[in-house]
Design a protein around this motif. Structure first.
Motif, PDB file in Angstrom:
ATOM      1  N   PHE A  95      16.486   1.377   3.342  1.00 33.64           N
ATOM      2  CA  PHE A  95      17.191   0.519   4.300  1.00 33.64           C
ATOM      3  C   PHE A  95      17.296  -0.904   3.756  1.00 33.64           C
ATOM      4  CE2 PHE A  95      15.052   3.871   6.737  1.00 33.64           C
ATOM      5  CZ  PHE A  95      16.164   4.457   7.354  1.00 33.64           C
ATOM      6  N   PRO A  96      18.147  -1.094   2.737  1.00 29.41           N
ATOM      7  CA  PRO A  96      18.257  -2.422   2.114  1.00 29.41           C
ATOM      8  C   PRO A  96      18.841  -3.487   3.039  1.00 29.41           C
ATOM      9  CG  PRO A  96      19.958  -0.940   1.285  1.00 29.41           C
ATOM     10  CD  PRO A  96      19.030  -0.102   2.099  1.00 29.41           C
ATOM     11  N   GLY A  97      19.471  -3.074   4.139  1.00 31.10           N
ATOM     12  CA  GLY A  97      20.066  -4.042   5.049  1.00 31.10           C
ATOM     13  C   GLY A  97      19.079  -4.697   5.994  1.00 31.10           C
ATOM     14  N   VAL A  98      17.829  -4.243   6.001  1.00 30.13           N
ATOM     15  CA  VAL A  98      16.808  -4.816   6.883  1.00 30.13           C
ATOM     16  C   VAL A  98      16.077  -5.947   6.164  1.00 30.13           C
ATOM     17  CG1 VAL A  98      14.707  -4.382   8.204  1.00 30.13           C
ATOM     18  CG2 VAL A  98      16.511  -2.640   8.124  1.00 30.13           C
ATOM     19  N   ASP A  99      16.027  -7.095   6.796  1.00 26.51           N
ATOM     20  CA  ASP A  99      15.293  -8.248   6.273  1.00 26.51           C
ATOM     21  C   ASP A  99      13.840  -8.152   6.728  1.00 26.51           C
ATOM     22  OD1 ASP A  99      14.497 -10.698   5.298  1.00 26.51           O
ATOM     23  OD2 ASP A  99      15.331 -11.826   6.992  1.00 26.51           O
ATOM     24  N   VAL A 100      12.925  -7.937   5.778  1.00 26.67           N
ATOM     25  CA  VAL A 100      11.509  -7.739   6.103  1.00 26.67           C
ATOM     26  C   VAL A 100      10.726  -9.005   5.804  1.00 26.67           C
ATOM     27  CG1 VAL A 100       9.442  -6.362   5.705  1.00 26.67           C
ATOM     28  CG2 VAL A 100      11.697  -5.285   5.571  1.00 26.67           C
ATOM     29  N   SER A 101      10.006  -9.504   6.817  1.00 24.72           N
ATOM     30  CA  SER A 101       9.077 -10.615   6.633  1.00 24.72           C
ATOM     31  C   SER A 101       7.661 -10.084   6.800  1.00 24.72           C
ATOM     32  CB  SER A 101       9.334 -11.715   7.669  1.00 24.72           C
ATOM     33  OG  SER A 101      10.634 -12.254   7.515  1.00 24.72           O
ATOM     34  N   VAL A 102       6.741 -10.524   5.940  1.00 27.52           N
ATOM     35  CA  VAL A 102       5.366 -10.040   5.973  1.00 27.52           C
ATOM     36  C   VAL A 102       4.424 -11.197   6.281  1.00 27.52           C
ATOM     37  CG1 VAL A 102       3.533  -8.871   4.710  1.00 27.52           C
ATOM     38  CG2 VAL A 102       5.916  -8.233   4.303  1.00 27.52           C
ATOM     39  N   VAL A 103       3.538 -10.991   7.252  1.00 30.31           N
ATOM     40  CA  VAL A 103       2.530 -11.973   7.637  1.00 30.31           C
ATOM     41  C   VAL A 103       1.148 -11.400   7.301  1.00 30.31           C
ATOM     42  CG1 VAL A 103       1.480 -13.239   9.554  1.00 30.31           C
ATOM     43  CG2 VAL A 103       3.960 -12.831   9.532  1.00 30.31           C
ATOM     44  N   GLU A 104       0.394 -12.085   6.439  1.00 33.12           N
ATOM     45  CA  GLU A 104      -0.956 -11.640   6.092  1.00 33.12           C
ATOM     46  C   GLU A 104      -1.988 -12.448   6.869  1.00 33.12           C
ATOM     47  OE1 GLU A 104      -1.922 -11.387   1.916  1.00 33.12           O
ATOM     48  OE2 GLU A 104      -4.033 -11.837   2.345  1.00 33.12           O
ATOM     49  N   ASP A 105      -2.903 -11.738   7.547  1.00 31.70           N
ATOM     50  CA  ASP A 105      -3.946 -12.423   8.309  1.00 31.70           C
ATOM     51  C   ASP A 105      -5.055 -11.422   8.618  1.00 31.70           C
ATOM     52  OD1 ASP A 105      -5.295 -14.403   9.944  1.00 31.70           O
ATOM     53  OD2 ASP A 105      -3.312 -15.325  10.215  1.00 31.70           O
ATOM     54  N   GLY A 106      -6.084 -11.882   9.337  1.00 25.83           N
ATOM     55  CA  GLY A 106      -7.189 -11.022   9.738  1.00 25.83           C
ATOM     56  C   GLY A 106      -6.819 -10.146  10.923  1.00 25.83           C
ATOM     57  N   HIS A 107      -7.676  -9.146  11.202  1.00 26.55           N
ATOM     58  CA  HIS A 107      -7.421  -8.217  12.301  1.00 26.55           C
ATOM     59  C   HIS A 107      -7.182  -8.922  13.630  1.00 26.55           C
ATOM     60  CE1 HIS A 107      -8.974  -5.033   9.650  1.00 26.55           C
ATOM     61  NE2 HIS A 107      -8.373  -4.200  10.466  1.00 26.55           N
ATOM     62  N   ASP A 108      -8.068  -9.861  13.961  1.00 23.78           N
ATOM     63  CA  ASP A 108      -8.000 -10.492  15.279  1.00 23.78           C
ATOM     64  C   ASP A 108      -6.663 -11.197  15.498  1.00 23.78           C
ATOM     65  OD1 ASP A 108     -10.513  -9.565  15.833  1.00 23.78           O
ATOM     66  OD2 ASP A 108     -11.534 -11.461  15.425  1.00 23.78           O
ATOM     67  N   HIS A 109      -6.229 -11.951  14.498  1.00 21.59           N
ATOM     68  CA  HIS A 109      -4.972 -12.687  14.674  1.00 21.59           C
ATOM     69  C   HIS A 109      -3.779 -11.733  14.687  1.00 21.59           C
ATOM     70  CE1 HIS A 109      -2.492 -16.191  14.922  1.00 21.59           C
ATOM     71  NE2 HIS A 109      -1.835 -15.893  13.812  1.00 21.59           N
TER      72      HIS A 109
END
Length: 322
Positions: A139-153
């Motif tokens: 699905f190249p048409g989907v803009d994916v943003s990734v957020v890295e954080d701990g479980h709680d957040h």
């Protein structure tokens, strides 16, 4: 300069100035199965072929590549350093072929939009890349943003609708009633040892024997929760001599003999950055497993991009050689 193509049934790798190499998908399938099972007999049973068929195919593969991929020992086989390098490429080739077969049989609609995905640091390093690559190809048409954080957040962001999905180690989740989790894989805890350690002669090691040794601890909540379950249930206390948030530091310290470590199979690699060798052995008894999961808010209405990501991710639960 290296190039890669396909000759119909086999990937062909050519390296400028050297003899071109050709190997079959069947050889790749056999090599991955042996690496995962740790023995030719286990791979033969899984794939329903004879051990001699696998042995001969792997000999031809090693001869073609010009490197030793596997070291034979009394308990089975171990993947060499060169074998580990080739294994990563072999798994990628096998996944690409699986994706190609699926694309020929599936009626996949075009999907556009935006997806916000949360990940913990451990998942980002060991699980995310393959899943994300497969989704982007589909699905190249989907803009994916990734957020890295701990479980709680990440849980906070999921419950507030600020991210769509999260990839986590499930032992660290707290709001389980409000979240839906689909288990992707479960990784057994194993004991990491330096090469030649006396306990390496055993196929599995007891908790009292582990507790008596100096231990290096990976100081990440998602890992420690699984290990803590082991020690709480046994009534034993580990002899912790060092804590670190770096997996590579654990590898280096274990490989040079500072201590042992108890970590999930997910993060085990048999070589440190300095090139020192490590070994891993099972823990006696029914030890907990670290479970990777895809998580989203229970009852939320996922949009098309999120639904497709769930489908692609859960499809990866199937055996890679299937």
């Amino acid at each position: 300069m290296a190039t890669i193509g396909y000759d119909g049934t086999a990937p062909v790798i050519g390296v400028s100035g050297s003899r071109p190499m050709a190997f079959s998908l069947r050889q790749i399938q056999f090599f991955i199965a042996v690496a995962e099972n740790g023995s030719i007999s286990g791979a033969a049973q899984e794939l329903a072929v004879s051990q001699s068929t696998i042995t001969e195919a792997l000999k031809e593969l090693e001869a073609d590549l010009g490197v030793t991929l596997l070291q034979r020992h009394a308990r089975g086989v171990a993947v060499t350093h060169k074998g580990q390098l080739f294994l990563r490429h072999a798994e990628r080739i096998w996944l690409d072929v699986t994706d190609a077969r699926r694309a020929l049989t599936a009626d996949i609609p075009t999907v556009n939009g935006r997806l916000v995905l949360g990940v913990t640091s451990l998942v980002a390093g060991y699980v995310l890349a393959d899943i994300l690559a497969r989704f982007r190809r589909a699905f190249p048409g989907v803009d994916v943003s990734v957020v890295e954080d701990g479980h709680d957040h990440l849980e906070h962001l999921l419950l507030n609708g600020e991210i769509d999905l999260a990839l986590v180690i499930i032992s660290g989740l707290h709001n389980t009633d409000s979240l839906r989790a689909e288990i992707l894989d479960a990784y057994p805890l194993r004991v990491w040892l330096p090469l030649g350690h006396p306990l390496a002669a055993r196929a599995s090691i007891s908790l009292p024997a582990i507790a008596a040794l100096p231990q290096i601890v990976l100081d990440l909540d998602e890992i420690e929760e699984s290990a803590d379950q082991v020690w709480r249930a046994s009534g034993l206390r580990p002899n912790v001599v060092f804590r670190t948030r770096s997996v590579e530091a654990v590898r280096s310290l274990v490989a040079t003999g500072m201590g042992i470590s108890v970590l999930p199979e997910l993060v085990f690699r048999p070589w440190s950055l300095e090139g020192h060798r490590l070994e891993a052995r099972d823990i006696e008894g029914d030890a907990p497993r670290a479970k990777a999961a895809l998580v989203w808010r229970r009852g939320s209405k996922l949009d098309a991009a999120a639904r497709r990501f769930v489908e692609v991710t859960l499809a990866q639960k199937a055996p890679r050689r299937g």
